[in-house]
Design an enzyme around this catalytic site. Structure first.
Site, PDB file in Angstrom:
ATOM      1  N   GLN A   1       0.833  -1.211   0.000  1.00  0.00           N
ATOM      2  CA  GLN A   1       0.000   0.000   0.000  1.00  0.00           C
ATOM      3  C   GLN A   1       0.866   1.260   0.000  1.00  0.00           C
ATOM      4  O   GLN A   1       1.738   1.431   0.854  1.00  0.00           O
ATOM      5  CB  GLN A   1      -0.926   0.011   1.215  1.00  0.00           C
ATOM      6  CG  GLN A   1      -1.903  -1.146   1.282  1.00  0.00           C
ATOM      7  CD  GLN A   1      -1.408  -2.292   2.137  1.00  0.00           C
ATOM      8  OE1 GLN A   1      -0.213  -2.610   2.135  1.00  0.00           O
ATOM      9  NE2 GLN A   1      -2.308  -2.924   2.870  1.00  0.00           N
TER      10      GLN A   1
ATOM     11  N   GLN B   1      -0.203  -0.163  -5.658  1.00  0.00           N
ATOM     12  CA  GLN B   1      -1.310  -0.576  -4.791  1.00  0.00           C
ATOM     13  C   GLN B   1      -1.829   0.628  -4.017  1.00  0.00           C
ATOM     14  O   GLN B   1      -1.056   1.388  -3.430  1.00  0.00           O
ATOM     15  CB  GLN B   1      -0.852  -1.671  -3.815  1.00  0.00           C
ATOM     16  CG  GLN B   1      -1.969  -2.202  -2.923  1.00  0.00           C
ATOM     17  CD  GLN B   1      -1.556  -3.432  -2.127  1.00  0.00           C
ATOM     18  OE1 GLN B   1      -0.534  -4.061  -2.394  1.00  0.00           O
ATOM     19  NE2 GLN B   1      -2.362  -3.791  -1.139  1.00  0.00           N
ATOM     20  N   ASP B   2      -3.161   0.810  -4.019  1.00  0.00           N
ATOM     21  CA  ASP B   2      -3.823   1.880  -3.257  1.00  0.00           C
ATOM     22  C   ASP B   2      -3.425   3.279  -3.724  1.00  0.00           C
ATOM     23  O   ASP B   2      -3.147   4.162  -2.913  1.00  0.00           O
ATOM     24  CB  ASP B   2      -3.532   1.733  -1.762  1.00  0.00           C
ATOM     25  CG  ASP B   2      -4.230   0.535  -1.144  1.00  0.00           C
ATOM     26  OD1 ASP B   2      -4.846  -0.238  -1.888  1.00  0.00           O
ATOM     27  OD2 ASP B   2      -4.154   0.373   0.082  1.00  0.00           O
TER      28      ASP B   2
ATOM     29  N   ASP C   1      -6.344  -2.759  -5.925  1.00  0.00           N
ATOM     30  CA  ASP C   1      -7.278  -1.919  -5.151  1.00  0.00           C
ATOM     31  C   ASP C   1      -6.935  -0.441  -5.292  1.00  0.00           C
ATOM     32  O   ASP C   1      -6.947   0.307  -4.313  1.00  0.00           O
ATOM     33  CB  ASP C   1      -7.241  -2.312  -3.674  1.00  0.00           C
ATOM     34  CG  ASP C   1      -7.466  -3.800  -3.455  1.00  0.00           C
ATOM     35  OD1 ASP C   1      -8.092  -4.445  -4.308  1.00  0.00           O
ATOM     36  OD2 ASP C   1      -7.008  -4.317  -2.413  1.00  0.00           O
TER      37      ASP C   1
ATOM     38  N   ARG D   1     -13.183  -5.621  -5.987  1.00  0.00           N
ATOM     39  CA  ARG D   1     -13.442  -6.689  -5.023  1.00  0.00           C
ATOM     40  C   ARG D   1     -13.921  -6.059  -3.718  1.00  0.00           C
ATOM     41  O   ARG D   1     -13.627  -4.883  -3.431  1.00  0.00           O
ATOM     42  CB  ARG D   1     -12.199  -7.552  -4.797  1.00  0.00           C
ATOM     43  CG  ARG D   1     -10.960  -6.814  -4.314  1.00  0.00           C
ATOM     44  CD  ARG D   1      -9.810  -7.786  -4.110  1.00  0.00           C
ATOM     45  NE  ARG D   1      -8.626  -7.129  -3.550  1.00  0.00           N
ATOM     46  CZ  ARG D   1      -7.690  -7.750  -2.848  1.00  0.00           C
ATOM     47  NH1 ARG D   1      -7.811  -9.048  -2.592  1.00  0.00           N
ATOM     48  NH2 ARG D   1      -6.634  -7.100  -2.397  1.00  0.00           N
TER      49      ARG D   1
END
Length: 511
Positions: A309, A331-332, A353, A417
């Site tokens: 993240q 990520q993120d 994500d 998701r």
């Protein structure tokens, strides 16, 4: 004195000092039975000296918020004293986040009770949702740093349950919003001009080469935080690379960050969970002050896919607008943390994500790029974080392009998701590339949230848009009517007509 008489005396003192009146108890039970968490409701409401004035839903709602606020204040004070119990830097990092997040919880609860705030039910819901989201973010920080065994149990309290009770008293259904000159009415005419004007003089100029008022963005933000009034304050950030982590806090209101264009004005950092930060504190640029706007800026986090993240932008700014900006990370990347947000003509790059959070957000006419993650990972675009079914939050992606970068290869890619129990995301009239797998969506963990999530698709096009082989989850659906899809439009979902017109950002109100 024997033990039994002493017990009787102490019990009598407790009963006599209690503010509960026998005639009020059934009334309290009746009101609390209508909430998702009746036990803490009954316990704390019975201790309120004014609990006997609960005559209608309005009274109950007001007292419920008061109780949540009182418990939040106590929780923050208690958490402040836990610093000495931190065993390592990871625990201290998560603890520091929680202190800041409790302050936000208190701020949002106070705002719903402010008699000078002319708030609608939609405002109240979004602020209560923000208060709930900050508490969840506090908990998440300990878990992601692997230090949830020591401090987190000590911080356990009923505040989240009490806020959920207030949300249950403020259930909403989408309503029609008004538009003015093609914009949601929350964007004023003056702000529209600011966003669309080709050349614009800033109130302050930031230039890395020293030709402006400041060399760093942080210095300009610090000045903006000290000003008074609600007029728009423009910070022009000239072309250049600004390697700094910036926090524009609650006092930085109605500020516009005006860059010289995507890839020209670049704010970059490299903080990450892999590097010891929490996701919350990894943001290259974080903003929570209301009414923030940005145009022509690249927000970047270079930590890389292997560091997990790593946020480029975290926004908790209510009624915020990002126009012609890019968000680059892995990520993120884009943390749409809470409250109402609008993104138009923006580019978003990431791996896992990479559009996530619990705001009410619409991304319109944007380009969203899956890039190659580390070996063994899939690319998942969204991870929406709604934890309560009564929150009016979610991610709406409208008239956008879902694409893959040249290095993506055969990496399995998905639309999203379910990060949290009531995750809500829709794709409306967007182009979906062939990199998206036929199933469309990916499980988070087994059957978690598959029946409680709310995922939908409406009239999308492109090789990855076919819904013939999509997941068969109870919470997923193909949206069949314009009326259903319009619930997630700019006009309805983020009340865009009430605030976007002032920003001058072009937008489509309906579907």
């Amino acid at each position: 004195m024997s033990a039994l008489p002493l017990f009787i005396i102490l019990f009598s003192l407790f009963v006599l000092s209690s503010p509960v009146f026998a005639g009020d108890t059934p009334n309290i039970k009746e009101w609390c039975s209508q909430t998702p968490n009746p036990e803490p409701c009954e316990y704390f409401l019975s201790q309120k000296s004014n609990s006997h004035v609960v005559k209608d839903k309005s009274d109950f709602h007001k007292i419920s918020i008061q109780i949540a606020l009182e418990r939040s204040l106590r929780a923050k004070d208690y958490t402040t004293g836990l610093r000495t119990k931190c065993r390592n830097k990871e625990e201290e990092a998560a603890w520091a986040d929680c202190l800041e997040l409790y302050e936000t919880t208190i701020l949002k609860l106070n705002k719903t009770m402010d008699k000078y705030e002319k708030c609608t039910d939609d405002d109240t819901n979004i602020w209560l949702s923000a208060a709930l989201t900050t508490l969840e973010t506090c908990r998440t920080g300990f878990i992601e740093l692997g230090v949830s065994d020591n401090l987190l149990p000590l911080m356990s309290n009923n505040v989240s349950k009490l806020i959920c009770n207030t949300l249950s008293n403020n259930k909403l259904s989408p309503s029609k919003q008004k538009f003015k000159d093609g914009y949601p009415t929350w964007v004023s005419l003056g702000d529209r001009k600011l966003l669309q004007t080709a050349s614009l003089a800033g109130d302050l100029v930031v230039a890395a080469d020293g030709s402006g008022n400041f060399k760093t963005i942080k210095e300009a933000i610090d000045v903006a935080a000290k000003r008074k009034g609600t007029s728009r304050f423009v910070i022009h950030v000239k072309a250049g690379v600004y390697n700094e982590n910036v926090v524009a806090g609650d006092m930085v209101k109605y500020v516009m960050l005006l860059g010289d264009g995507i890839g020209k004005t670049v704010i970059t950092g490299s903080k990450s969970v892999g590097g010891g930060s929490t996701t919350f504190n990894s943001a290259t640029f974080a903003v929570t002050g209301d009414g923030f706007m940005a145009r022509g800026v690249t927000f970047r986090n270079t930590a890389g896919a292997a560091n997990h993240q790593a946020v480029a932008l975290r926004s908790g700014s209510d009624l915020s607008v990002f126009y012609q900006c890019s968000f680059e990370g892995y990520q993120d990347t884009l943390y749409v943390h809470y409250q109402r947000q609008f993104y138009r003509n923006c580019d978003v790059y990431g791996t896992v994500d990479f559009i996530f959070g619990n705001s009410a957000v619409v991304l319109q006419n944007c380009n969203i790029y899956c890039r190659q993650p580390i070996h063994g990972q899939q690319c998942t675009i969204t991870a929406q974080g709604r934890t309560d079914p009564n929150e009016n939050t979610g991610i709406s992606i409208h008239s956008s392009n879902i694409l893959g970068t040249s290095d993506l290869g055969a990496t399995p890619s998905y639309l999203g998701r379910p990060w949290k129990q009531y995750s809500r995301t829709v794709y409306l009239k967007s182009y979906i590339g062939s990199h998206i797998k036929p199933a469309g969506w990916l499980e988070w963990s087994g059957n978690f949230a598959l029946s409680t999530l709310n995922y939908g698709e409406y009239l999308n096009t492109g090789p990855g848009s076919s819904t013939a082989n999509r997941v068969k989850w109870k919470g997923y659906r193909v949206i069949m009517t314009a009326a259903e899809a319009s619930k997630f439009s700019v006009g309805n979902f983020i009340a865009g007509n009430s605030w976007l017109p002032s920003t001058s950002v072009p937008y489509t109100s309906g579907i």
